[in-house]
Each structure stands twice: as structure tokens, then as C-alpha cells.
Scaffold this motif. Structure first.
Motif, PDB file in Angstrom:
ATOM      1  N   MET A   1       0.839  -1.197   0.000  1.00 37.31           N
ATOM      2  CA  MET A   1       0.000   0.000   0.000  1.00 37.31           C
ATOM      3  C   MET A   1       0.881   1.257   0.000  1.00 37.31           C
ATOM      4  SD  MET A   1      -2.945   1.100   2.755  1.00 37.31           S
ATOM      5  CE  MET A   1      -3.823   2.652   2.568  1.00 37.31           C
ATOM      6  N   GLU A   2       0.589   2.169  -0.893  1.00 33.32           N
ATOM      7  CA  GLU A   2       1.387   3.390  -1.006  1.00 33.32           C
ATOM      8  C   GLU A   2       1.217   4.270   0.230  1.00 33.32           C
ATOM      9  OE1 GLU A   2       1.844   7.331  -3.890  1.00 33.32           O
ATOM     10  OE2 GLU A   2       0.055   6.067  -3.971  1.00 33.32           O
ATOM     11  N   ARG A   3       2.340   4.744   0.730  1.00 28.84           N
ATOM     12  CA  ARG A   3       2.277   5.671   1.859  1.00 28.84           C
ATOM     13  C   ARG A   3       1.952   7.063   1.321  1.00 28.84           C
ATOM     14  NH1 ARG A   3       6.464   5.304   6.636  1.00 28.84           N
ATOM     15  NH2 ARG A   3       7.805   6.493   5.221  1.00 28.84           N
ATOM     16  N   HIS A   4       1.090   7.770   2.030  1.00 31.11           N
ATOM     17  CA  HIS A   4       0.743   9.119   1.597  1.00 31.11           C
ATOM     18  C   HIS A   4       1.949  10.043   1.717  1.00 31.11           C
ATOM     19  CE1 HIS A   4      -3.617   7.964   2.573  1.00 31.11           C
ATOM     20  NE2 HIS A   4      -3.537   8.148   1.266  1.00 31.11           N
ATOM     21  N   ARG A   5       2.046  10.960   0.771  1.00 30.87           N
ATOM     22  CA  ARG A   5       3.120  11.954   0.775  1.00 30.87           C
ATOM     23  C   ARG A   5       2.634  13.213   1.495  1.00 30.87           C
ATOM     24  NH1 ARG A   5       2.902   9.808  -4.228  1.00 30.87           N
ATOM     25  NH2 ARG A   5       1.709  11.588  -5.027  1.00 30.87           N
ATOM     26  N   ILE A   6       3.420  13.658   2.460  1.00 29.80           N
ATOM     27  CA  ILE A   6       3.080  14.834   3.267  1.00 29.80           C
ATOM     28  C   ILE A   6       4.202  15.852   3.155  1.00 29.80           C
ATOM     29  CG2 ILE A   6       2.500  15.694   5.568  1.00 29.80           C
ATOM     30  CD1 ILE A   6       0.460  13.692   4.465  1.00 29.80           C
ATOM     31  N   ALA A   7       3.855  17.125   2.949  1.00 28.20           N
ATOM     32  CA  ALA A   7       4.834  18.210   2.955  1.00 28.20           C
ATOM     33  C   ALA A   7       4.562  19.110   4.155  1.00 28.20           C
ATOM     34  CB  ALA A   7       4.754  19.016   1.661  1.00 28.20           C
ATOM     35  N   LEU A   8       5.538  19.211   5.054  1.00 23.15           N
ATOM     36  CA  LEU A   8       5.454  20.151   6.160  1.00 23.15           C
ATOM     37  C   LEU A   8       6.179  21.425   5.758  1.00 23.15           C
ATOM     38  CD1 LEU A   8       6.234  17.954   9.329  1.00 23.15           C
ATOM     39  CD2 LEU A   8       4.067  18.293   8.123  1.00 23.15           C
ATOM     40  N   VAL A   9       5.600  22.576   6.076  1.00 21.75           N
ATOM     41  CA  VAL A   9       6.203  23.862   5.752  1.00 21.75           C
ATOM     42  C   VAL A   9       6.397  24.632   7.058  1.00 21.75           C
ATOM     43  CG1 VAL A   9       6.030  25.969   4.378  1.00 21.75           C
ATOM     44  CG2 VAL A   9       4.951  23.855   3.561  1.00 21.75           C
ATOM     45  N   GLY A  10       7.623  25.059   7.313  1.00 18.23           N
ATOM     46  CA  GLY A  10       7.892  25.783   8.560  1.00 18.23           C
ATOM     47  C   GLY A  10       9.353  26.126   8.675  1.00 18.23           C
ATOM     48  N   TRP A  11       9.854  26.164   9.912  1.00 19.30           N
ATOM     49  CA  TRP A  11      11.256  26.491  10.173  1.00 19.30           C
ATOM     50  C   TRP A  11      11.939  25.239  10.699  1.00 19.30           C
ATOM     51  CZ3 TRP A  11      13.542  28.934  15.082  1.00 19.30           C
ATOM     52  CH2 TRP A  11      14.901  29.253  14.874  1.00 19.30           C
ATOM     53  N   ALA A  12      12.890  24.712   9.958  1.00 20.11           N
ATOM     54  CA  ALA A  12      13.498  23.428  10.284  1.00 20.11           C
ATOM     55  C   ALA A  12      14.263  23.439  11.600  1.00 20.11           C
ATOM     56  CB  ALA A  12      14.430  22.992   9.151  1.00 20.11           C
ATOM     57  N   ASP A  13      14.670  24.601  12.097  1.00 18.51           N
ATOM     58  CA  ASP A  13      15.409  24.663  13.360  1.00 18.51           C
ATOM     59  C   ASP A  13      14.485  24.668  14.578  1.00 18.51           C
ATOM     60  OD1 ASP A  13      17.870  24.516  12.260  1.00 18.51           O
ATOM     61  OD2 ASP A  13      18.525  26.541  12.762  1.00 18.51           O
ATOM     62  N   SER A  14      13.176  24.698  14.353  1.00 16.93           N
ATOM     63  CA  SER A  14      12.242  24.654  15.471  1.00 16.93           C
ATOM     64  C   SER A  14      12.208  23.248  16.063  1.00 16.93           C
ATOM     65  CB  SER A  14      10.835  25.041  15.000  1.00 16.93           C
ATOM     66  OG  SER A  14       9.860  24.611  15.925  1.00 16.93           O
ATOM     67  N   ILE A  22      10.098  14.179  12.494  1.00 15.77           N
ATOM     68  CA  ILE A  22      10.724  12.878  12.757  1.00 15.77           C
ATOM     69  C   ILE A  22       9.672  11.844  13.155  1.00 15.77           C
ATOM     70  CG2 ILE A  22      12.311  11.660  14.302  1.00 15.77           C
ATOM     71  CD1 ILE A  22      13.957  14.299  14.371  1.00 15.77           C
ATOM     72  N   GLY A  23       8.709  12.253  13.972  1.00 16.21           N
ATOM     73  CA  GLY A  23       7.674  11.321  14.392  1.00 16.21           C
ATOM     74  C   GLY A  23       6.780  10.882  13.253  1.00 16.21           C
ATOM     75  N   LEU A  24       6.364  11.826  12.415  1.00 20.22           N
ATOM     76  CA  LEU A  24       5.451  11.508  11.317  1.00 20.22           C
ATOM     77  C   LEU A  24       6.155  10.817  10.153  1.00 20.22           C
ATOM     78  CD1 LEU A  24       3.340  14.793  11.388  1.00 20.22           C
ATOM     79  CD2 LEU A  24       2.536  12.489  12.003  1.00 20.22           C
ATOM     80  N   ALA A  25       7.474  10.983  10.058  1.00 25.21           N
ATOM     81  CA  ALA A  25       8.220  10.356   8.965  1.00 25.21           C
ATOM     82  C   ALA A  25       8.178   8.835   9.058  1.00 25.21           C
ATOM     83  CB  ALA A  25       9.664  10.835   8.968  1.00 25.21           C
ATOM     84  N   SER A  26       7.879   8.296  10.233  1.00 26.64           N
ATOM     85  CA  SER A  26       7.763   6.845  10.375  1.00 26.64           C
ATOM     86  C   SER A  26       6.414   6.339   9.867  1.00 26.64           C
ATOM     87  CB  SER A  26       7.940   6.444  11.842  1.00 26.64           C
ATOM     88  OG  SER A  26       6.877   6.972  12.642  1.00 26.64           O
ATOM     89  N   ARG A  27       5.498   7.286   9.562  1.00 22.65           N
ATOM     90  CA  ARG A  27       4.146   6.903   9.156  1.00 22.65           C
ATOM     91  C   ARG A  27       3.788   7.363   7.741  1.00 22.65           C
ATOM     92  NH1 ARG A  27       0.468   7.614  14.579  1.00 22.65           N
ATOM     93  NH2 ARG A  27       2.031   6.879  16.082  1.00 22.65           N
ATOM     94  N   LEU A 337       0.806  11.960  18.012  1.00 24.36           N
ATOM     95  CA  LEU A 337       1.090  11.449  16.672  1.00 24.36           C
ATOM     96  C   LEU A 337      -0.143  10.774  16.082  1.00 24.36           C
ATOM     97  CD1 LEU A 337       4.677   9.881  16.840  1.00 24.36           C
ATOM     98  CD2 LEU A 337       3.959  11.869  15.507  1.00 24.36           C
ATOM     99  N   ASP A 338      -0.847  10.000  16.908  1.00 22.24           N
ATOM    100  CA  ASP A 338      -2.062   9.336  16.426  1.00 22.24           C
ATOM    101  C   ASP A 338      -3.123  10.355  16.014  1.00 22.24           C
ATOM    102  OD1 ASP A 338      -0.946   6.859  16.863  1.00 22.24           O
ATOM    103  OD2 ASP A 338      -1.984   6.504  18.762  1.00 22.24           O
ATOM    104  N   SER A 339      -3.287  11.406  16.812  1.00 20.54           N
ATOM    105  CA  SER A 339      -4.294  12.426  16.493  1.00 20.54           C
ATOM    106  C   SER A 339      -3.978  13.113  15.179  1.00 20.54           C
ATOM    107  CB  SER A 339      -4.373  13.465  17.620  1.00 20.54           C
ATOM    108  OG  SER A 339      -4.838  12.884  18.821  1.00 20.54           O
ATOM    109  N   MET A 340      -2.698  13.463  14.972  1.00 15.84           N
ATOM    110  CA  MET A 340      -2.322  14.123  13.723  1.00 15.84           C
ATOM    111  C   MET A 340      -2.461  13.153  12.549  1.00 15.84           C
ATOM    112  SD  MET A 340      -1.461  17.210  12.860  1.00 15.84           S
ATOM    113  CE  MET A 340      -0.503  18.017  14.167  1.00 15.84           C
ATOM    114  N   THR A 341      -2.059  11.907  12.750  1.00 15.10           N
ATOM    115  CA  THR A 341      -2.175  10.898  11.696  1.00 15.10           C
ATOM    116  C   THR A 341      -3.636  10.704  11.285  1.00 15.10           C
ATOM    117  OG1 THR A 341      -0.184   9.732  12.453  1.00 15.10           O
ATOM    118  CG2 THR A 341      -1.762   8.469  11.131  1.00 15.10           C
TER     119      THR A 341
END
Length: 355
Positions: A1-14, A22-27, A337-341
Motif C-alpha cells: 500500500m502506497e504511503r501518503h506523501r506529506i509536505a510540512l512547511v515551517g522552520w526546520a530549526d524549530s 521525525i515522528g510523522l516520517a515513520s508513518r 502522533l495518532d491524532s495528527m495521523t
């Protein structure tokens, strides 16, 4: 099953964005598009030069082109100003915008900023808030988006046991906030001066930096407590919990605060807090159980609450243990993580069903 592609936009140093990425990258097949900062380890990170507010307009076309190139099933902007502008201009839906606090309470309350933020929020398919307080403020300022609001708090992995208690009879106080007027560090310095004058044995550590650092150093000297106050400078994100654990209590004297991540960090290592009764702080601090809440701008009340720990360190330890149990049960990182997923999946599925 294809994993959905997600783009986060923000400040990487936050630290917050890093934790989510990092948490969502596992999902998900996840990428980050950032204005400035450094690449996030283990996450595909695209970085554009950080040029302040104008940089978001300067690099708009490049950033939106990059978001489109990633072909995300969903784009999620962290912060309702520049990052939300890039995400909205990309034209990708579903669009999620996370409001963090100052984007609503500072920018959103101004005439021009309110119009800008309001237009972006109306383009969102869902809006996440870090606290119920922030949800209520956002709904009050922008009633047209009230039905899009979801509360998904910041959280963090919590150690199984509280950190070892400091072996010191001197009350060691930590205030891990940036050195800005809004965080009330000047009030804390005055409270420490009151405690010292009353004969209490206390030490204060003020990690961080900011526009007010020199003023706070000068105030400590003027109050005659500079020998009791340490300014260690910026502390790495990975060292914050260890720094807090080396102290007995955390004090958060903010004039305004939508959530208060430092309060969760204190609880995670088993330290009680003294904090102002503002914004979203009462959602985290249980007065008399995990710490004390005091009025803002009140050095005397702040000193009295801190002093109650100075005369009874065993009480501080007991409250810290209660705080640790609370954050372990109520602010589990996996739950956030579950709520955001689940939110992502519901929005993507809703879009697919309409196609």
C-alpha cells in the motif's frame, strides 16, 4: 500500500517542527520545506534562505514550485503567517495550518496582520491548535473558521521514571525561556531578590538568549543578586531536559503564553513548576498538585510561591512526581502522533471520495 506523501512547511530549526517531522516520517513519505535552518536528520528537507518576513514573498515562487514538485497528498503549514502563505499559494489541498500562539495573539490581533492571517486560515481545510485556550482565541478572532479547529497539543516522549533529585539544599531554579519581555524574566529576577532579602538560599539559571539578555544581566546587578543568577547562554535542544533535571523547580513567569512547552519538559523529568495563570498554562499546571499558579506581573506572589518550595524541598519532590505521572498519562507523544495521523487520513480520504 502506497504511503501518503506529506509536505510540512515551517522552520526546520524549530524543536517542535523537528519533533513532528521525525515522528510523522515513520508513518508517511514526509518532506519539509523550510525558511532557513539546517536539514532535519532522516527527513528530506528543502531549505530556502531565511530573510525575515520579506523572504517569504521573495522566495514564494521557488518554494511553491518545490511543494508542487513533491506532489504531496496533503500540505501542512506550521505557523499561520509565512509558512501558511507558502502552503496556501502552492494550491495543494488538503491544507492544514497549525497555529502556535504568537501568530494569532500578536500578528492576528493587529489590523493588517489580522486580515492576512484570516485569509490564510479560511483557505485551510483544518486548523490545529496547541491548547483549548488557543482554540478559543482563534475562534474569537476568526469566527469563520471555528468549525475547522482541532486541539492537538505539543507533547514529548516521557522517561519511565523522574530524573534523580538534585543533591543540594540550595533551591535551584530554572527558567528555560528565551530572553524576551513577554516571558516575564524581569519579574522573576525581582522575585528572587525578594527571596534573597528574606534570607532564602536560592540560585537561578536563565538559559537562552534574546533581545533582553543585557537588560536582564543589568537588572540582576542592580538588584544585588548577580552572584545568584547564571546565564549559560543557548542550550542545545537535546540538553534541555538534562538542564532542567539539575534543578529543583522550573519557573515560567510569562505575561502571555498559549501553551508552555517548558512546563511539559519540567514534568517529564519530575520537576514542579511555578507559573503565571495566563493563556493555556492552567491546562498543564494543576495548582497545588503539580505546582503553583500566580498572577502575572506580581513579583511578591511569585516569590511567595517559590519560597514555599525553598522551605520544603520534600514538597517540591512530591509535586514533581505527581507532575511526571500527569504528563505521562495526559501528554503521551504517541497520542499526539495518532491524532495528527488520523486528521491527515480523514482529510485525504474525504478528498479522494469527492474525486
Amino acid at each position: 500500500m502506497e504511503r501518503h506523501r506529506i509536505a510540512l512547511v515551517g522552520w526546520a530549526d524549530s524543536a517542535h517542527l523537528q519533533r513532528w517531522a521525525i515522528g510523522l516520517a515513520s508513518r508517511f513519505d514526509l518532506s519539509v520545506v523550510s525558511s532557513g535552518g539546517e536539514p532535519i536528520e532522516g527527513v528530506n528537507t528543502v531549505i530556502f534562505p531565511r530573510r525575515g518576513v520579506l523572504g517569504y514573498f521573495q522566495y514564494e515562487r521557488s518554494a511553491t514550485r518545490e511543494i508542487s514538485r513533491l506532489r504531496p497528498h496533503l500540505v501542512h503549514a506550521h505557523y499561520a503567517t509565512g509558512p501558511a502563505y507558502w502552503a496556501a499559494r502552492s494550491g495543494v489541498h488538503p491544507l492544514v495550518i497549525s497555529v502556535w500562539g504568537s501568530d494569532i495573539e500578536s500578528v492576528g490581533r493587529t489590523a493588517i496582520g489580522g486580515v492576512f492571517v484570516g485569509r490564510l486560515l479560511r483557505k485551510a481545510d483544518a486548523i490545529t491548535c496547541t491548547s483549548y485556550y488557543l482554540k478559543s482565541v482563534t475562534a474569537e478572532l476568526f469566527p469563520a473558521v471555528a468549525d475547522k479547529l482541532h486541539v492537538i497539543p505539543f507533547s514529548l516522549p516521557v522517561p519511565i521514571q523522574p530524573a534523580p533529585w538534585p543533591d543540594s539544599k540550595t533551591l535551584r531554579i530554572c527558567c528555560p525561556k528565551m530572553h524576551r519581555h513577554v516571558y516575564g524574566i524581569d519579574i522573576l529576577l525581582k522575585a528572587v531578590a525578594i527571596l534573597v532579602l528574606s534570607g532564602h538560599d536560592v540560585e537561578l539559571t536563565l538559559p537562552g538568549a534574546g533581545s533582553e539578555t543585557m537588560r536582564f544581566r543589568k537588572l540582576a546587578r542592580t538588584l544585588g543578586i548577580d552572584s545568584r543568577v547564571t546565564f549559560p547562554g543557548l542550550i542545545s535542544k537535546t540538553a534541555v531536559l538534562d538542564l532542567i533535571a539539575a534543578h529543583h523547580i522550573v519557573v515560567n513567569p510569562s505575561r502571555r503564553e498559549s501553551f508552555g512547552m517548558a512546563l511539559l519538559e519540567a514534568a517529564a523529568v519530575g520537576r514542579p513548576v511555578v507559573a503565571t495563570n495566563v493563556g493555556g498554562i492552567p491546562e498543564i499546571v494543576r495548582h497545588g498538585l503539580t505546582g503553583f499558579l500566580v498572577p502575572p506581573e506580581n513579583a511578591e506572589a511569585l516569590a511567595a510561591a517559590i519560597g514555599s518550595f525553598a522551605t520544603d524541598l520534600s514538597r517540591a519532590k512530591s509535586m514533581g512526581e505527581t507532575a511526571h505521572r500527569m504528563v505521562r498519562d495526559k501528554y503521551r507523544w504517541e497520542d499526539s502522533l495518532d491524532s495528527m495521523t488520523n486528521l491527515y487520513h480523514s482529510l485525504i480520504n474525504a478528498k479522494t471520495s469527492k474525486s
